[in-house]
Design an enzyme around this catalytic site. Structure first.
Site, PDB file in Angstrom:
ATOM      1  N   ASP A   1       3.957   5.285  -0.011  1.00 15.31           N
ATOM      2  CA  ASP A   1       2.758   4.976   0.756  1.00 15.31           C
ATOM      3  C   ASP A   1       2.882   5.709   2.075  1.00 15.31           C
ATOM      4  O   ASP A   1       3.777   5.907   2.718  1.00 15.31           O
ATOM      5  CB  ASP A   1       2.903   3.325   1.009  1.00 15.31           C
TER       6      ASP A   1
ATOM      7  N   HIS B   1      -1.507  13.802   2.033  1.00 20.09           N
ATOM      8  CA  HIS B   1      -1.164  13.833   0.656  1.00 20.09           C
ATOM      9  C   HIS B   1      -0.201  15.069   0.160  1.00 20.09           C
ATOM     10  O   HIS B   1       0.592  14.935  -0.520  1.00 20.09           O
ATOM     11  CB  HIS B   1      -2.281  13.611  -0.376  1.00 20.09           C
TER      12      HIS B   1
ATOM     13  N   LEU C   1      18.122  14.336 -14.641  1.00 21.09           N
ATOM     14  CA  LEU C   1      17.379  13.335 -14.070  1.00 21.09           C
ATOM     15  C   LEU C   1      16.266  13.187 -14.880  1.00 21.09           C
ATOM     16  O   LEU C   1      15.220  14.149 -15.073  1.00 21.09           O
ATOM     17  CB  LEU C   1      17.179  13.549 -12.497  1.00 21.09           C
TER      18      LEU C   1
HETATM   19  C1  IPE Z   1       0.117   2.105  -3.798  1.00 27.02           C
HETATM   20  O1  IPE Z   1      -0.282   2.308  -2.396  1.00 27.02           O
HETATM   21  C2  IPE Z   1      -0.187   3.179  -4.639  1.00 27.02           C
HETATM   22  C3  IPE Z   1       0.348   4.226  -4.483  1.00 27.02           C
HETATM   23  C4  IPE Z   1       1.259   4.623  -3.641  1.00 27.02           C
HETATM   24  C5  IPE Z   1       0.049   5.312  -5.357  1.00 27.02           C
HETATM   25  P1  IPE Z   1      -1.783   1.928  -1.944  1.00 27.02           P
HETATM   26  O2  IPE Z   1      -2.147   2.353  -0.665  1.00 27.02           O
HETATM   27  O3  IPE Z   1      -2.811   2.181  -2.737  1.00 27.02           O
HETATM   28  O4  IPE Z   1      -1.484   0.097  -1.856  1.00 27.02           O
HETATM   29  P2  IPE Z   1      -2.289  -0.983  -1.192  1.00 27.02           P
HETATM   30  O5  IPE Z   1      -3.823  -0.713  -1.141  1.00 27.02           O
HETATM   31  O6  IPE Z   1      -1.886  -0.676   0.519  1.00 27.02           O
HETATM   32  O7  IPE Z   1      -1.701  -2.168  -1.394  1.00 27.02           O
HETATM   33  C1  IPE Z   2      -0.150   6.856  -0.657  1.00 30.63           C
HETATM   34  O1  IPE Z   2      -0.656   7.065   0.854  1.00 30.63           O
HETATM   35  C2  IPE Z   2      -0.751   7.702  -1.483  1.00 30.63           C
HETATM   36  C3  IPE Z   2      -1.837   7.141  -2.570  1.00 30.63           C
HETATM   37  C4  IPE Z   2      -1.913   5.794  -2.433  1.00 30.63           C
HETATM   38  C5  IPE Z   2      -2.286   8.355  -3.526  1.00 30.63           C
HETATM   39  P1  IPE Z   2      -1.985   6.362   1.243  1.00 30.63           P
HETATM   40  O2  IPE Z   2      -3.100   7.349   1.120  1.00 30.63           O
HETATM   41  O3  IPE Z   2      -2.212   5.026   0.796  1.00 30.63           O
HETATM   42  O4  IPE Z   2      -1.722   6.303   2.794  1.00 30.63           O
HETATM   43  P2  IPE Z   2      -2.120   5.062   3.705  1.00 30.63           P
HETATM   44  O5  IPE Z   2      -1.560   3.803   3.135  1.00 30.63           O
HETATM   45  O6  IPE Z   2      -3.547   4.817   3.709  1.00 30.63           O
HETATM   46  O7  IPE Z   2      -1.733   5.511   5.078  1.00 30.63           O
HETATM   47 MG    MG Z   3      -1.642   3.118   1.096  1.00 30.90          MG
END
Ligand code: IPE
Ligand code: IPE
Ligand code: MG
Length: 232
Positions: A13, A30, A124
């Site tokens: 995240d 990303h 792995l």
């Molecule tokens: C969880 O992160 C999903 C992934 C890392 C792919 P999100 O950013 O979608 O989760 P929330 O919305 O903060 O709970």
């Molecule tokens: C995680 O990073 C990647 C996915 C959920 C695909 P985020 O895109 O959720 O990044 P934040 O949480 O908005 O910073």
């Molecule tokens: Mg996120």
């Protein structure tokens, strides 16, 4: 002291916040995040870790802006292309969990090809959770079990039987869950499988998560007391 975890799950995240802090578009976060995953996979392959599960795209992530979803899908396809290219030389086995339905034909094709080519690799195992939602997984497994029960091919429903019909099949449950970027929740990730996993949260955003951060997390894991409901 615990041994090195056999299975580490990651909620990667913070890509968006990392990009924002650098005044870059979310897609740049990303992109950097996918490079972090490559590095962590290479590093994990040198340790005694047997499985890595990476939360790549959730069933809820479709509700993001179209441009962001499409940037993530392009990066995913690039990652699959790169893994296909490296598959002959590497010992890494690749699996995908989640619902293939909803992904593009070209991504589905690459996933299937990669799974087939790497299925007997001894090293792995990297499991990508793509279009994955834990509740969706449980509902899909329940539908299969209900059908088999009706046909009489399953006569008893136990925890072991149920687990076999989850996307993770015979994969052992994660020992350790790492979530970056400070949120203290699991966001629909592996609700069945994480029942007795150790959780680790760090404020670092995923694109900044380094080998050293991973080492720190593993050190903490080594010192956790896992009890599984027993007395010490
Ligand atoms: C969880 O992160 C999903 C992934 C890392 C792919 P999100 O950013 O979608 O989760 P929330 O919305 O903060 O709970
Ligand atoms: C995680 O990073 C990647 C996915 C959920 C695909 P985020 O895109 O959720 O990044 P934040 O949480 O908005 O910073
Ligand atoms: Mg996120």
């Amino acid at each position: 002291m615990n041994d090195v975890p056999k299975h580490v799950a990651f909620i990667m995240d913070g890509n968006g916040r990392w990009a924002k802090s650098k005044k870059l578009p979310r897609s740049a976060g990303h992109k950097k995040g996918s490079e972090t995953l490559r590095d962590i996979v290479e590093y994990a392959a040198t340790l005694k870790i047997k499985y890595i599960t990476a939360y790549t795209f959730s069933t809820e992530n479709w509700s993001r802006p179209k441009e962001e979803v499409s940037a993530i899908m392009t990066l995913l396809e690039d990652y699959l292309d790169d893994a296909l290219k490296k598959s002959k030389k590497r010992d890494i086995k690749i699996r995908v969990i989640g619902k293939l339905e909803g992904l593009s034909d070209s991504i589905i094709h690459k996933i299937k090809k990669l799974e087939l080519i790497t299925k007997d690799k001894p090293g792995l195992c990297v499991i990508f959770a793509i279009n994955y939602g834990g509740r969706d997984e449980i509902v899909r497994a329940t539908k299969i079990i209900a059908e088999k029960f009706k046909q009489g091919t399953i006569t008893e429903i136990t925890e072991e039987v149920f687990a076999q019909f989850l996307d993770t099949g015979n994969v052992p449950d994660p020992d350790f869950l790492i979530r970056t970027s400070g949120e203290l929740r699991t966001s629909n990730f592996l609700p069945w499988q994480l029942a007795y996993s150790e959780f680790y949260f760090t404020d670092k955003h995923w694109p900044d998560f380094s080998k050293e951060d991973f080492d720190l997390a593993l050190l903490e894991y080594a010192n956790r007391k896992r009890r599984f409901g027993k007395t010490v």
